[in-house]
Design an enzyme around this catalytic site. Sequence first.
Site, short mmCIF file in Angstrom:
data_model
loop_
_atom_site.label_atom_id
_atom_site.label_comp_id
_atom_site.label_asym_id
_atom_site.label_seq_id
_atom_site.Cartn_x
_atom_site.Cartn_y
_atom_site.Cartn_z
N ASN A 178 1.86 1.94 -6.23
CA ASN A 178 3.02 2.81 -6.36
C ASN A 178 4.06 2.19 -7.29
OD1 ASN A 178 4.67 5.20 -5.31
ND2 ASN A 178 6.04 3.49 -4.93
N THR A 179 4.63 1.05 -6.91
CA THR A 179 5.73 0.47 -7.68
C THR A 179 5.32 0.11 -9.10
OG1 THR A 179 6.59 -0.43 -5.61
CG2 THR A 179 7.55 -1.27 -7.64
N ALA A 183 -1.03 -2.97 -2.76
CA ALA A 183 0.23 -3.72 -2.91
C ALA A 183 0.10 -4.89 -3.87
CB ALA A 183 0.76 -4.21 -1.57
N GLY A 184 1.09 -5.00 -4.76
CA GLY A 184 1.21 -6.15 -5.63
C GLY A 184 0.74 -5.97 -7.06
N GLY A 226 5.50 -4.28 -3.66
CA GLY A 226 6.54 -4.12 -4.66
C GLY A 226 6.82 -5.34 -5.51
N LYS A 241 -3.18 6.13 6.58
CA LYS A 241 -3.03 4.73 6.17
C LYS A 241 -2.09 4.08 7.18
CE LYS A 241 -0.96 1.68 2.80
NZ LYS A 241 -0.01 1.59 1.67
#
Length: 260
Positions: free
Chosen positions: A207-208, A185-186, A159, A98
């Site tokens: 992830n977050t 993301a997001g 994040g 990635k």
Amino acid sequence: MSEKFRLGAYEFSSRLIVGTGKYPSLAVMQDAHRASGAEMVTVAIRRIDLGDPSGKSMLDYIDPALQILPNTAGCYTAKDAILTAKLARELLHTNLIKVEVIGDDQTLHPDVRGTIEACEVLVRDGFTVLPYIGDDPVACKELEEIGCAAVMPLAAPIGSGLGVCNPYSIAIIKERARIPVIVDAGVGTASDAAIAMELGVDAILMNTGIAAAIDPVRMAEAMKYAVIAGRLAFQAGRMEKRLYANASSPMRDLIVTKDS
């Protein structure tokens, strides 16, 4: 779901890809990975501590059954991303990568020029390249044309948990792509994941949204089902939106009897 998700020579049943950062502990991370049903996990190569006194690194806490997707997080130039990708291949014996080339410290948005430059080199070097990129249909098309195995447009800043900020751009990217589109993301909660999948994207990396939840393990399970539900809803095709009401039992369908 029996439908398979393919990335180059790789094949997966789950369309959820998870991360390894920000968890309260490595034990919680392991439990969340299991609850998510994911088959692939991304790892920031520049953040693996091979000099830990315990003799262990984060890699020791990742289920061997999971496919590792190394990433170049923390790289701000194409040169650094290329070097990190080559180190990842030596360390993990995989050609999956990635690619992240960050262009701004505050927003963590990708450097488009640097990302394309790094991807061109890595594709030529035999990597299966998955670039993190903005929700830009033009950049995504260029990355496809140079041979990337997928494109990974952001839904919102890394994040942030804001969800899909520009669904129209994501839909355009997917409509034009001949390779998988992975929202990266997001995504902050299960409804964000379902909305992203309903746009027709092939998978989601998060992830977050899981790691920073009050209960990461339960959130991981919620994300698993949200991705499945969103994919099924996309395949089913939603009803047409209407400005006015439309009765569920219209008069024309009623059976009129003699005593009515």
